[in-house]
Design a protein around this motif. Sequence first.
Motif, PDB file in Angstrom:
ATOM      1  N   ALA A  16      13.087  -0.924  -5.266  1.00 15.45           N
ATOM      2  CA  ALA A  16      13.962  -0.831  -6.226  1.00 15.45           C
ATOM      3  C   ALA A  16      13.135  -1.161  -7.501  1.00 15.45           C
ATOM      4  N   VAL A  17      12.280  -2.598  -7.494  1.00 12.50           N
ATOM      5  CA  VAL A  17      11.726  -3.117  -8.523  1.00 12.50           C
ATOM      6  C   VAL A  17      10.639  -2.208  -8.709  1.00 12.50           C
ATOM      7  N   LEU A  18       9.839  -1.758  -7.956  1.00 13.49           N
ATOM      8  CA  LEU A  18       8.619  -1.077  -7.980  1.00 13.49           C
ATOM      9  C   LEU A  18       9.080   0.331  -8.941  1.00 13.49           C
ATOM     10  N   THR A  19       9.910   1.088  -8.390  1.00 12.44           N
ATOM     11  CA  THR A  19      10.299   2.424  -9.124  1.00 12.44           C
ATOM     12  C   THR A  19      11.120   1.958 -10.503  1.00 12.44           C
ATOM     13  N   VAL A  59       0.765  -1.330   0.149  1.00 16.13           N
ATOM     14  CA  VAL A  59      -0.001  -0.157   0.040  1.00 16.13           C
ATOM     15  C   VAL A  59       0.863   1.202  -0.051  1.00 16.13           C
ATOM     16  N   LEU A  60       1.520   1.406   0.987  1.00 19.82           N
ATOM     17  CA  LEU A  60       2.379   2.740   1.205  1.00 19.82           C
ATOM     18  C   LEU A  60       3.558   2.849   0.245  1.00 19.82           C
ATOM     19  N   SER A  61       4.012   1.988  -0.449  1.00 17.81           N
ATOM     20  CA  SER A  61       5.161   2.435  -1.391  1.00 17.81           C
ATOM     21  C   SER A  61       4.614   3.147  -2.497  1.00 17.81           C
ATOM     22  N   GLY A  62       3.487   2.962  -2.758  1.00 17.83           N
ATOM     23  CA  GLY A  62       2.805   4.069  -3.751  1.00 17.83           C
ATOM     24  C   GLY A  62       2.895   5.283  -3.048  1.00 17.83           C
ATOM     25  N   ASN A  96       0.782   3.625  -8.880  1.00 24.01           N
ATOM     26  CA  ASN A  96      -0.481   3.893  -8.106  1.00 24.01           C
ATOM     27  C   ASN A  96      -0.445   4.047  -6.822  1.00 24.01           C
ATOM     28  N   ILE A  97      -0.992   4.709  -6.043  1.00 21.43           N
ATOM     29  CA  ILE A  97      -1.187   4.768  -4.614  1.00 21.43           C
ATOM     30  C   ILE A  97      -2.044   3.670  -4.099  1.00 21.43           C
ATOM     31  N   GLU A  98      -2.976   3.295  -4.514  1.00 18.89           N
ATOM     32  CA  GLU A  98      -3.880   2.328  -3.645  1.00 18.89           C
ATOM     33  C   GLU A  98      -3.520   0.975  -3.912  1.00 18.89           C
ATOM     34  N   ALA A  99      -2.829   0.513  -5.188  1.00 17.68           N
ATOM     35  CA  ALA A  99      -2.484  -0.793  -5.160  1.00 17.68           C
ATOM     36  C   ALA A  99      -1.327  -0.660  -5.965  1.00 17.68           C
ATOM     37  N   PRO A 100       0.030  -0.126  -5.366  1.00 11.14           N
ATOM     38  CA  PRO A 100       0.971   0.023  -6.524  1.00 11.14           C
ATOM     39  C   PRO A 100       1.809  -1.242  -7.119  1.00 11.14           C
ATOM     40  N   ILE A 101       1.885  -2.243  -6.367  1.00  5.42           N
ATOM     41  CA  ILE A 101       2.669  -3.397  -6.936  1.00  5.42           C
ATOM     42  C   ILE A 101       1.744  -3.999  -7.919  1.00  5.42           C
TER      43      ILE A 101
END
Length: 533
Positions: free
Chosen positions: A335-338, A49-52, A347-352
């Motif tokens: 690292a993978v997400l960005t 969640v908060l990674s977004g 995405n803020i709600e479900a970033p991964i």
Amino acid sequence: MANLFAKKSMDVLKAEAAAEGADTLERVLGPVQLTALGIGAVIGAGIFVLSGLGAQTAGPSLMLSFVLSGLGCAFAGLCYAEFAAMIPLAGSAYTYAYATLGELIAWIIGWDLTLEYAMGASTVSSGWSNHFVEFLNIFGIHFPLWLAYDHWTGLKQATDTVARHMAVAANPSLVPGTPAFGAALDAIKASPTPELISQAHALLHAPTIGGVEIGFNLPAFIIALLVTWVLVVGIKESAKFNASIVALKVGVVLFVLALGSHYVNKANWGTDWATFAPAGFGGIGLAAGLIFFSYIGFDAVSTTAQEAKNPQRDLPIGIIVSLSICTLLYIGVAAVLTGMVPWREVNIEAPIARAFLDHNLGWAANIITVGALAGLTSVMLVMLLGQSRVLYAMAADGLLPKKFFGEIHPKFRTPWKATILAGFLAAIVGSVTPIDDIGKMVNIGTLLAFVIVCISIIVLRYKDPTRDRPFRTPFVPLVPILGILFNGYMMYKLGIWNWVRLIVWLIIGLVVYFSYSRKNSRVQIRESLGSGE
């Protein structure tokens, strides 16, 4: 005023820890279960969640934000480990402050931990709902927006959906997830047209009361109540449930790292410091404060001290090992997400899950959604577990009504009334409040608790240096001072309004203390009778 800082002696605390009976908690947890509780609480909200939210603040330097948050937690965690081994009682930082800084500070911390755990569970229940809605979409089931989110988040979600359609309609060559698409989307939302606003409200399709639209996050409400029921029926059953979920979600995180690394575009990390950290060190610090919520689960391990088989050995293991594992996983996922998605498009709600959807990996997103649901469920479980144990400890000291908060179920051996109250509060708040507002309140409250625990270690080392310590925080006072500085800096970066919310919350707590708790405190009663501690 002196007795406002009356302390519980270490001898009294040790006697309470050794007590047994029908009105005490059951010691059934070993090192593996305690470590699983730590991982269960930590891995979830931060990654799923908060990674977004963090990526939108720090950009690719989100990796460094996780390092900064992790260091602050590591310094505090070493302090927690010494206290947990030395004072094996429920209550966590509340109990530690009672032994070192006195009753008033202990009350402030206990009240503060209520903000951490109950509101933390509310935040996670809201995040769980977002992923549940995504999960239903897999099967073509579309949950009404006004029943899937609080009103403000639901309207934002509807606006984003309409804006995405408008962007594609205006330029069919745009590809979601690309910088060009993000720029077009930002332009549309920056100057919302009457058509955008009208279509967003139509998509939300919310009922009104007195002409005001309403929203109620039904999945968040239901999952909080279900987790509460699991906690009521027993700590052993709760630990088994948590361990099975932890195995599933760690497997999903490793899956994210393995598959996502193949879709990383290094250009998304930037070519220099300005593009790697678009908001500079300030953005890294702010994101660290926002995502700090990701780490708060490790201190919940210490709230189960009264249910650990060998707390002197096992609690430090559970705290330190769970924190170390989770920090490494967080940095890898950031690292993978960005790298998979330009930071502006995260995405803020479900970033991964959304990152994998943007790469047309729907099947992978489905697996991640299931893992996120499992992960967030275990986070809620440990948060509400910690909340009920803190309330139980405060009731045992007379600071809260013992007949309610301290009552142990005769069959399940859990503080069932406190658990139900905490769970119902989390369900209500999570169903009507935006996730980012709750998360910021939780973060500043938790950071305050960490700072006070670090101060308490220094105080106790000075006042009681010869006390037996099964685990010793290394390099005192350097480590606790670093904990104070790192966590204090993140508190500062959260901004004035979060400080205002914290101060208001603490003022309410002081009203409760002076109107009820001080008069009923067991320590105060003993002092008034002249027996002291």
